[in-house]
Design a protein around this motif. Structure first.
Motif, PDB file in Angstrom:
ATOM      1  N   SER A  27       0.831  -1.209   0.000  1.00 34.98           N
ATOM      2  CA  SER A  27       0.000   0.000   0.000  1.00 34.98           C
ATOM      3  C   SER A  27       0.862   1.255   0.000  1.00 34.98           C
ATOM      4  N   TYR A  28       1.886   1.276   0.841  1.00 40.00           N
ATOM      5  CA  TYR A  28       2.757   2.442   0.943  1.00 40.00           C
ATOM      6  C   TYR A  28       3.479   2.717  -0.376  1.00 40.00           C
ATOM      7  N   TYR A  29       4.104   1.680  -0.959  1.00 44.36           N
ATOM      8  CA  TYR A  29       4.847   1.902  -2.191  1.00 44.36           C
ATOM      9  C   TYR A  29       3.918   2.180  -3.376  1.00 44.36           C
ATOM     10  N   SER A  30       2.742   1.608  -3.381  1.00 45.47           N
ATOM     11  CA  SER A  30       1.763   1.931  -4.432  1.00 45.47           C
ATOM     12  C   SER A  30       1.414   3.410  -4.366  1.00 45.47           C
ATOM     13  N   ARG A  31       1.104   3.871  -3.171  1.00 43.11           N
ATOM     14  CA  ARG A  31       0.735   5.280  -2.984  1.00 43.11           C
ATOM     15  C   ARG A  31       1.903   6.201  -3.322  1.00 43.11           C
ATOM     16  N   THR A  32       3.100   5.843  -2.897  1.00 46.65           N
ATOM     17  CA  THR A  32       4.276   6.675  -3.132  1.00 46.65           C
ATOM     18  C   THR A  32       4.624   6.746  -4.617  1.00 46.65           C
ATOM     19  N   LEU A  33       4.618   5.595  -5.296  1.00 47.40           N
ATOM     20  CA  LEU A  33       4.919   5.595  -6.729  1.00 47.40           C
ATOM     21  C   LEU A  33       3.881   6.374  -7.513  1.00 47.40           C
ATOM     22  N   LEU A  34       2.618   6.225  -7.167  1.00 49.35           N
ATOM     23  CA  LEU A  34       1.566   6.985  -7.844  1.00 49.35           C
ATOM     24  C   LEU A  34       1.728   8.482  -7.624  1.00 49.35           C
ATOM     25  N   ALA A  35       2.162   8.881  -6.436  1.00 45.05           N
ATOM     26  CA  ALA A  35       2.357  10.310  -6.150  1.00 45.05           C
ATOM     27  C   ALA A  35       3.387  10.920  -7.096  1.00 45.05           C
ATOM     28  N   PHE A  36       4.399  10.140  -7.501  1.00 46.80           N
ATOM     29  CA  PHE A  36       5.398  10.641  -8.457  1.00 46.80           C
ATOM     30  C   PHE A  36       4.767  10.950  -9.809  1.00 46.80           C
ATOM     31  N   LYS A  37       3.627  10.353 -10.098  1.00 47.60           N
ATOM     32  CA  LYS A  37       2.946  10.544 -11.377  1.00 47.60           C
ATOM     33  C   LYS A  37       1.627  11.294 -11.195  1.00 47.60           C
ATOM     34  N   ASN A  38       1.552  12.111 -10.148  1.00 50.19           N
ATOM     35  CA  ASN A  38       0.345  12.898  -9.858  1.00 50.19           C
ATOM     36  C   ASN A  38      -0.900  12.031  -9.815  1.00 50.19           C
ATOM     37  N   ASN A  39      -0.757  10.838  -9.285  1.00 50.50           N
ATOM     38  CA  ASN A  39      -1.845   9.865  -9.120  1.00 50.50           C
ATOM     39  C   ASN A  39      -2.511   9.466 -10.427  1.00 50.50           C
ATOM     40  N   GLN A  85       2.345  -8.546  -5.764  1.00 47.26           N
ATOM     41  CA  GLN A  85       1.210  -7.773  -5.258  1.00 47.26           C
ATOM     42  C   GLN A  85       1.282  -6.319  -5.703  1.00 47.26           C
ATOM     43  N   LEU A  86       2.463  -5.730  -5.653  1.00 51.22           N
ATOM     44  CA  LEU A  86       2.639  -4.342  -6.073  1.00 51.22           C
ATOM     45  C   LEU A  86       2.312  -4.183  -7.562  1.00 51.22           C
ATOM     46  N   ALA A  87       2.824  -5.080  -8.377  1.00 48.55           N
ATOM     47  CA  ALA A  87       2.556  -5.019  -9.820  1.00 48.55           C
ATOM     48  C   ALA A  87       1.061  -5.101 -10.092  1.00 48.55           C
ATOM     49  N   LEU A  88       0.399  -6.041  -9.475  1.00 46.76           N
ATOM     50  CA  LEU A  88      -1.044  -6.201  -9.702  1.00 46.76           C
ATOM     51  C   LEU A  88      -1.831  -5.018  -9.145  1.00 46.76           C
ATOM     52  N   ASN A  89      -1.421  -4.501  -8.014  1.00 44.54           N
ATOM     53  CA  ASN A  89      -2.108  -3.367  -7.397  1.00 44.54           C
ATOM     54  C   ASN A  89      -2.033  -2.111  -8.262  1.00 44.54           C
ATOM     55  N   LEU A  90      -0.951  -1.974  -9.025  1.00 41.64           N
ATOM     56  CA  LEU A  90      -0.766  -0.780  -9.853  1.00 41.64           C
ATOM     57  C   LEU A  90      -1.133  -1.008 -11.317  1.00 41.64           C
ATOM     58  N   GLY A  91      -1.838  -2.084 -11.590  1.00 39.90           N
ATOM     59  CA  GLY A  91      -2.327  -2.305 -12.952  1.00 39.90           C
ATOM     60  C   GLY A  91      -1.304  -2.886 -13.896  1.00 39.90           C
ATOM     61  N   GLY A  92      -0.202  -3.374 -13.365  1.00 42.15           N
ATOM     62  CA  GLY A  92       0.802  -4.013 -14.199  1.00 42.15           C
ATOM     63  C   GLY A  92       0.460  -5.480 -14.369  1.00 42.15           C
ATOM     64  N   ASP A  93       1.468  -6.284 -14.534  1.00 39.79           N
ATOM     65  CA  ASP A  93       1.238  -7.708 -14.718  1.00 39.79           C
ATOM     66  C   ASP A  93       2.407  -8.465 -14.114  1.00 39.79           C
ATOM     67  N   THR A  94       2.233  -9.761 -14.003  1.00 40.32           N
ATOM     68  CA  THR A  94       3.274 -10.608 -13.457  1.00 40.32           C
ATOM     69  C   THR A  94       3.593 -11.707 -14.453  1.00 40.32           C
TER      70      THR A  94
END
Length: 174
Positions: A27-39, A85-94
């Motif tokens: 959750s933390y890294y998803s939120r932080t990475l998204l913040a770099f891209k203005n969500n 989990q991070l990849a899937l949470n951010l719409g990526g893939d595994t």
């Protein structure tokens, strides 16, 4: 952004990420990475390639542990599948490292950036006065073709000048 995790030579790649608050690392890294891209989720893709967990009753063999046959992180107690989990949470893939993952994972972000071939001028010009000189390391480069687009007020090169070159544009304002 691409996140890859490869177990190599029996090295341990267990995720020991720490977060500054009580939320989960994913959750933390998803939120932080998204913040770099203005969500804007469209500007961020995260992929993870690793071993996949074994199905119930499945044994370790070279088809499911193709890089390290024994002692892979995913098979150790305490393994946390945070990268998947991070990849899937951010719409990526595994993808499974032992399988064909190239159809699922986009490496477009690794391509070199494309150099610009269009340059907008600040003011409209008298076309007859327009001069363009391209130099690299102080030497003029010959054979670089350009045109002036009157509708957009841009110098347009048929092919981008080489990286590191200097473009000098001189003209009289209209």
């Amino acid at each position: 952004m691409i996140i890859l995790q490869f177990p190599i030579k029996k090295q341990r790649f267990l995720d020991h990420s720490t977060v500054p608050n009580q939320e989960t690392a994913v959750s933390y890294y998803s939120r932080t990475l998204l913040a770099f891209k203005n969500n804007n989720r469209d500007l961020l893709k995260v992929y993870s390639i690793n071993y996949e967990g074994l199905a119930s009753g499945q044994t370790i063999n070279t088809s499911n542990r193709c890089v390290t046959l024994y002692n892979a992180d995913i098979d150790q107690s305490g393994f946390q599948d945070r990268f998947f989990q991070l990849a899937l949470n951010l719409g990526g893939d595994t993808g499974g490292i032992c399988g064909s993952f190239s159809q699922k994972i986009s490496l477009n972000g690794l391509k070199l950036r494309q150099l610009p071939s269009r340059f907008k001028l600040d003011v409209e010009v008298q076309e007859s006065s327009l001069r363009v000189v391209v130099t690299l390391n102080g030497s003029e480069i010959s054979g670089i073709n350009w045109t002036y687009d009157t509708t957009t007020n841009e110098i347009v090169f048929s092919e981008a000048p080489p990286e590191g070159s200097r473009i000098d544009v001189t003209y009289l304002a209209r």
